[in-house]
Motif scaffolding. Structure first.
Motif, PDB file in Angstrom:
ATOM      1  N   GLN A   1       7.817  18.622  -1.356  1.00 14.98           N
ATOM      2  CA  GLN A   1       8.912  18.959  -2.265  1.00 14.98           C
ATOM      3  C   GLN A   1      10.171  18.121  -2.088  1.00 14.98           C
ATOM      4  O   GLN A   1      11.086  18.202  -2.915  1.00 14.98           O
ATOM      5  CB  GLN A   1       9.275  20.435  -2.103  1.00 14.98           C
ATOM      6  N   LEU A   2      10.239  17.316  -1.044  1.00 17.09           N
ATOM      7  CA  LEU A   2      11.477  16.596  -0.750  1.00 17.09           C
ATOM      8  C   LEU A   2      11.508  15.254  -1.485  1.00 17.09           C
ATOM      9  O   LEU A   2      11.115  14.210  -0.953  1.00 17.09           O
ATOM     10  CB  LEU A   2      11.633  16.377   0.757  1.00 17.09           C
ATOM     11  N   TRP A   3      11.969  15.275  -2.721  1.00 16.82           N
ATOM     12  CA  TRP A   3      12.179  14.078  -3.524  1.00 16.82           C
ATOM     13  C   TRP A   3      13.336  14.353  -4.478  1.00 16.82           C
ATOM     14  O   TRP A   3      13.664  15.509  -4.751  1.00 16.82           O
ATOM     15  CB  TRP A   3      10.913  13.672  -4.298  1.00 16.82           C
ATOM     16  N   ALA A   4      13.956  13.282  -4.943  1.00 14.78           N
ATOM     17  CA  ALA A   4      15.185  13.448  -5.717  1.00 14.78           C
ATOM     18  C   ALA A   4      15.201  12.583  -6.965  1.00 14.78           C
ATOM     19  O   ALA A   4      14.577  11.521  -7.012  1.00 14.78           O
ATOM     20  CB  ALA A   4      16.391  13.077  -4.857  1.00 14.78           C
ATOM     21  N   THR A   5      15.946  13.043  -7.942  1.00 13.78           N
ATOM     22  CA  THR A   5      16.379  12.190  -9.048  1.00 13.78           C
ATOM     23  C   THR A   5      17.843  11.872  -8.778  1.00 13.78           C
ATOM     24  O   THR A   5      18.677  12.777  -8.710  1.00 13.78           O
ATOM     25  CB  THR A   5      16.209  12.885 -10.402  1.00 13.78           C
ATOM     26  N   ALA A   6      18.131  10.586  -8.577  1.00 13.92           N
ATOM     27  CA  ALA A   6      19.461  10.158  -8.158  1.00 13.92           C
ATOM     28  C   ALA A   6      20.151   9.378  -9.267  1.00 13.92           C
ATOM     29  O   ALA A   6      19.564   8.454  -9.842  1.00 13.92           O
ATOM     30  CB  ALA A   6      19.368   9.290  -6.900  1.00 13.92           C
TER      31      ALA A   6
ATOM     32  N   LYS B   1       0.803  -1.217   0.000  1.00 11.80           N
ATOM     33  CA  LYS B   1       0.000   0.000   0.000  1.00 11.80           C
ATOM     34  C   LYS B   1       0.840   1.273   0.000  1.00 11.80           C
ATOM     35  O   LYS B   1       0.386   2.326  -0.449  1.00 11.80           O
ATOM     36  CB  LYS B   1      -0.931  -0.004   1.214  1.00 11.80           C
ATOM     37  N   THR B   2       2.067   1.190   0.526  1.00  9.66           N
ATOM     38  CA  THR B   2       2.920   2.379   0.577  1.00  9.66           C
ATOM     39  C   THR B   2       4.010   2.355  -0.483  1.00  9.66           C
ATOM     40  O   THR B   2       4.852   3.259  -0.527  1.00  9.66           O
ATOM     41  CB  THR B   2       3.575   2.508   1.965  1.00  9.66           C
ATOM     42  N   ASP B   3       4.035   1.328  -1.319  1.00  4.36           N
ATOM     43  CA  ASP B   3       5.023   1.206  -2.392  1.00  4.36           C
ATOM     44  C   ASP B   3       4.381   1.703  -3.673  1.00  4.36           C
ATOM     45  O   ASP B   3       3.745   0.947  -4.406  1.00  4.36           O
ATOM     46  CB  ASP B   3       5.470  -0.249  -2.530  1.00  4.36           C
ATOM     47  N   VAL B   4       4.542   2.994  -3.938  1.00  2.00           N
ATOM     48  CA  VAL B   4       3.796   3.613  -5.026  1.00  2.00           C
ATOM     49  C   VAL B   4       4.706   3.965  -6.197  1.00  2.00           C
ATOM     50  O   VAL B   4       5.920   4.089  -6.053  1.00  2.00           O
ATOM     51  CB  VAL B   4       3.054   4.884  -4.543  1.00  2.00           C
ATOM     52  N   VAL B   5       4.074   4.128  -7.365  1.00  2.00           N
ATOM     53  CA  VAL B   5       4.801   4.497  -8.585  1.00  2.00           C
ATOM     54  C   VAL B   5       3.866   5.325  -9.453  1.00  2.00           C
ATOM     55  O   VAL B   5       2.638   5.176  -9.383  1.00  2.00           O
ATOM     56  CB  VAL B   5       5.292   3.241  -9.335  1.00  2.00           C
TER      57      VAL B   5
ATOM     58  N   GLY C   1      11.667   8.994  -3.118  1.00  2.00           N
ATOM     59  CA  GLY C   1      10.705   9.720  -2.285  1.00  2.00           C
ATOM     60  C   GLY C   1       9.387   9.903  -3.015  1.00  2.00           C
ATOM     61  O   GLY C   1       8.749  10.949  -2.922  1.00  2.00           O
ATOM     62  N   THR C   2       8.957   8.854  -3.728  1.00  2.00           N
ATOM     63  CA  THR C   2       7.712   8.966  -4.500  1.00  2.00           C
ATOM     64  C   THR C   2       6.512   9.248  -3.602  1.00  2.00           C
ATOM     65  O   THR C   2       5.580   9.955  -4.009  1.00  2.00           O
ATOM     66  CB  THR C   2       7.476   7.694  -5.337  1.00  2.00           C
ATOM     67  N   ASN C   3       6.530   8.725  -2.384  1.00  2.00           N
ATOM     68  CA  ASN C   3       5.415   9.031  -1.474  1.00  2.00           C
ATOM     69  C   ASN C   3       5.356  10.520  -1.156  1.00  2.00           C
ATOM     70  O   ASN C   3       4.269  11.091  -1.008  1.00  2.00           O
ATOM     71  CB  ASN C   3       5.531   8.208  -0.189  1.00  2.00           C
ATOM     72  N   ASN C   4       6.495  11.166  -1.042  1.00  2.00           N
ATOM     73  CA  ASN C   4       6.505  12.626  -0.892  1.00  2.00           C
ATOM     74  C   ASN C   4       5.985  13.288  -2.161  1.00  2.00           C
ATOM     75  O   ASN C   4       5.172  14.221  -2.113  1.00  2.00           O
ATOM     76  CB  ASN C   4       7.917  13.128  -0.603  1.00  2.00           C
ATOM     77  N   PHE C   5       6.464  12.812  -3.298  1.00  2.00           N
ATOM     78  CA  PHE C   5       6.083  13.361  -4.602  1.00  2.00           C
ATOM     79  C   PHE C   5       4.564  13.358  -4.784  1.00  2.00           C
ATOM     80  O   PHE C   5       3.967  14.368  -5.160  1.00  2.00           O
ATOM     81  CB  PHE C   5       6.765  12.545  -5.697  1.00  2.00           C
TER      82      PHE C   5
END
Length: 266
Positions: free
Chosen positions: A99-104, A37-41, A90-94
């Motif tokens: 605003q706290l998500w990254a492209t790594a 449920k918390t593993d989102v895309v 940080g897709t759950n943030n997205f």
């Protein structure tokens, strides 16, 4: 090509993928779940990863791609050159409009990181590490100089699912009993970047971190003067059990906190 070229490609790829993700940010994009449920895309994850790969392939078309989405390899090879990417860490943030998500993006050669870029598009922050230090928006960074654990701010990282919440609770307890304060950000690459730049003194987990959640940030911490080990205190490598990153001044205390999580799981 030299490692300096890989640093520039890592930055270009992270900026390109991050721009794609930013275009979809706060637009009401559809959200899917994967393993829980918390593993989102989102489609933004997939599109951003394709753009990151396009940038890398234009220069290093024979290198292996390790990534979270699609059919990319899921483990870092021991030999040869590879790129480890997370289009949106940080897709759950997205998806919650935070605003706290990254492209790594990180480059590894024979299993060892040689270049990394963590781009935070919504914050306009870019962390970069090569072979001789780390920077934030072009300015050199270093880990915190604090030495007293009671002044440390420490973050539990990665994720403990519902069947492992006793470990999550143990992580929080171990931190608040030893250190000055605790944070929880929901983005592993952000946490590692914060350790590298001195915004946090440490971060801990007892789980096996996915390479796309960890490799870039680990390289940043080390290049900024910090220490990263597994839960037994051995130098961290992709696939290791646990990830303990600190400024190095009281790593044993940070490690002891991480080991309390493992004790709760046994």
């Amino acid at each position: 090509m030299h490692d300096t070229d890989r640093v520039s490609v890592a930055e270009r790829a992270a900026r390109t993928g991050g721009a794609v993700a930013l275009d979809a940010f706060r637009t009401g994009i559809d959200v899917e779940t994967k393993s829980g449920k918390t593993d989102v895309v989102t489609e933004a994850d997939r599109t951003a990863q394709r753009r990151v790969v396009d940038v890398i392939d234009a220069v290093y078309d024979e290198d292996t791609i390790v990534g979270e989405e699609a059919d990319a390899l899921k483990t870092v090879p021991d030999a040869g050159a590879a790129w480890v990417i997370d289009p949106i860490d940080g897709t759950n943030n997205f998806v919650r409009d935070t605003q706290l998500w990254a492209t790594a993006v990180a480059a590894v050669v024979d299993g060892t990181p040689v270049a990394a870029c963590n781009r935070f598009p919504a914050l306009e922050d870019t962390y970069i590490a090569g072979a001789d230090g780390a920077t934030l928006n072009g300015t050199p960074i270093s880990v915190s100089e604090k030495t007293d654990p009671e002044t440390f701010v420490v973050a539990p990282t990665i994720w403990w699912d519902f069947d492992r919440r006793d470990e999550y609770a143990a992580a929080c307890a171990a931190i608040v009993e030893r250190f000055g304060d605790m944070r929880r950000y929901g983005c592993a690459q952000a946490v590692l970047s914060m350790v590298a730049s001195g915004q946090l003194e440490a971060t801990i987990t007892n789980v096996v971190a996915n390479p796309w959640d960890s490799v870039a940030g680990v390289h940043l911490v080390r290049q900024a003067g910090g220490v990263v080990t597994d839960i037994d205190g051995t130098r961290w490598t992709p696939g290791a059990t646990g990830l303990v990153a600190s400024n190095g001044t009281a790593h044993d205390a940070v490690l002891a906190a991480a080991q309390e999580i493992r004790a709760a799981a046994e």
